[in-house]
Design a protein around this motif. Structure first.
Motif, PDB file in Angstrom:
ATOM      1  N   UNK A 293      29.925  47.571  30.077  1.00 22.93           N
ATOM      2  CA  UNK A 293      30.335  48.512  31.104  1.00 22.93           C
ATOM      3  C   UNK A 293      29.240  49.558  31.286  1.00 22.93           C
ATOM      4  N   UNK A 294      28.845  49.764  32.528  1.00 24.76           N
ATOM      5  CA  UNK A 294      27.841  50.789  32.820  1.00 24.76           C
ATOM      6  C   UNK A 294      28.441  52.165  32.565  1.00 24.76           C
ATOM      7  N   UNK A 295      27.603  53.068  32.100  1.00 23.12           N
ATOM      8  CA  UNK A 295      28.049  54.438  31.815  1.00 23.12           C
ATOM      9  C   UNK A 295      27.749  55.340  33.015  1.00 23.12           C
ATOM     10  N   UNK A 296      28.493  56.425  33.117  1.00 27.67           N
ATOM     11  CA  UNK A 296      28.240  57.420  34.160  1.00 27.67           C
ATOM     12  C   UNK A 296      26.796  57.920  34.048  1.00 27.67           C
ATOM     13  N   UNK A 297      26.307  58.106  32.831  1.00 27.15           N
ATOM     14  CA  UNK A 297      24.949  58.616  32.600  1.00 27.15           C
ATOM     15  C   UNK A 297      23.869  57.642  33.075  1.00 27.15           C
ATOM     16  N   UNK A 298      24.235  56.392  33.349  1.00 25.95           N
ATOM     17  CA  UNK A 298      23.282  55.383  33.815  1.00 25.95           C
ATOM     18  C   UNK A 298      23.006  55.487  35.315  1.00 25.95           C
ATOM     19  N   UNK A 299      23.760  56.323  36.002  1.00 17.41           N
ATOM     20  CA  UNK A 299      23.688  56.414  37.451  1.00 17.41           C
ATOM     21  C   UNK A 299      22.581  57.371  37.899  1.00 17.41           C
ATOM     22  N   UNK A 300      21.927  57.002  38.998  1.00 17.26           N
ATOM     23  CA  UNK A 300      20.929  57.901  39.582  1.00 17.26           C
ATOM     24  C   UNK A 300      21.573  58.737  40.684  1.00 17.26           C
ATOM     25  N   UNK A 301      20.788  59.553  41.346  1.00 17.41           N
ATOM     26  CA  UNK A 301      21.301  60.455  42.377  1.00 17.41           C
ATOM     27  C   UNK A 301      21.857  59.701  43.583  1.00 17.41           C
ATOM     28  N   UNK A 302      21.495  58.428  43.729  1.00 12.98           N
ATOM     29  CA  UNK A 302      21.978  57.621  44.849  1.00 12.98           C
ATOM     30  C   UNK A 302      23.253  56.841  44.515  1.00 12.98           C
ATOM     31  N   UNK A 303      23.778  57.052  43.305  1.00 11.85           N
ATOM     32  CA  UNK A 303      25.006  56.369  42.915  1.00 11.85           C
ATOM     33  C   UNK A 303      24.805  54.955  42.407  1.00 11.85           C
ATOM     34  N   UNK A 304      23.575  54.611  42.056  1.00 12.54           N
ATOM     35  CA  UNK A 304      23.263  53.281  41.537  1.00 12.54           C
ATOM     36  C   UNK A 304      22.765  53.399  40.098  1.00 12.54           C
ATOM     37  N   UNK A 305      22.830  52.311  39.364  1.00 19.90           N
ATOM     38  CA  UNK A 305      22.281  52.321  38.011  1.00 19.90           C
ATOM     39  C   UNK A 305      20.770  52.445  38.108  1.00 19.90           C
ATOM     40  N   UNK A 306      20.200  53.362  37.327  1.00 17.66           N
ATOM     41  CA  UNK A 306      18.755  53.574  37.415  1.00 17.66           C
ATOM     42  C   UNK A 306      17.996  52.512  36.612  1.00 17.66           C
TER      43      UNK A 306
END
Length: 158
Positions: free
Chosen positions: A32-45
């Motif tokens: 499961x992807x974490x919230x902290x994995x998200x960039x400013x565009x709402x995608x996983x960085x």
């Protein structure tokens, strides 16, 4: 030499089309992807995707060479020599990322761990990592039992 090309720059070709299919890989899982994995565009960085690749390959490596990951003093270690990551499409958060892994190549003292990340059945990223087996004197041959296990996990095209 092509105009603008430099012999000082190392590039890699696009991956083989079979690498985009989960069936090419013998080992599967999910994270499961974490919230902290998200960039400013709402995608996983990109760094988060590489972390997912890293965890996927370490899990596979531990199956093959468990003593290299033990907490006690160890005679064998696995080190990374090269990492090549292809970022193919965006992955959203929240998301469950399907992981796939296998062995791309087995050499004398090294092997290539090949991983893929999928979201909604689409491949979002591929990674090939050259891993070298070391003992106290440097690179060492992969033991026969580990070599056989690695060979049983090679990528395959159906």
């Amino acid at each position: 030499m092509e105009s603008g090309a430099s012999p000082l720059v190392s590039t890699v070709p696009r991956p083989h089309a079979a690498r985009l299919a989960a069936t090419t890989y013998p080992v599967h899982g999910s994270m499961e992807a974490r919230f902290a994995d998200m960039d400013a565009n709402g995608h996983l960085n990109n760094v988060a995707l590489e972390t997912l690749h890293e965890n996927t390959r370490a899990t596979l490596n531990r199956r093959v060479l468990p003593s290299a990951y033990g907490r006690a003093p160890r005679s064998l270690r696995i080190v990374t020599s090269t990492v090549v990551v292809h970022y193919l499409r965006e992955a959203p958060w929240p998301a469950v990322i399907q992981t796939a892994s296998g062995i791309g190549h087995v050499g004398r003292t090294s092997f290539v761990s090949s991983t893929a990340l999928f979201h909604d059945d689409a491949c979002v990223s591929l990674c090939d990592t050259v891993l070298v087996l070391l003992d106290d004197n440097g690179p060492t041959p992969i033991p026969d039992d580990a070599r056989a296990h690695l060979a049983s996990l090679c990528l395959r095209v159906d």
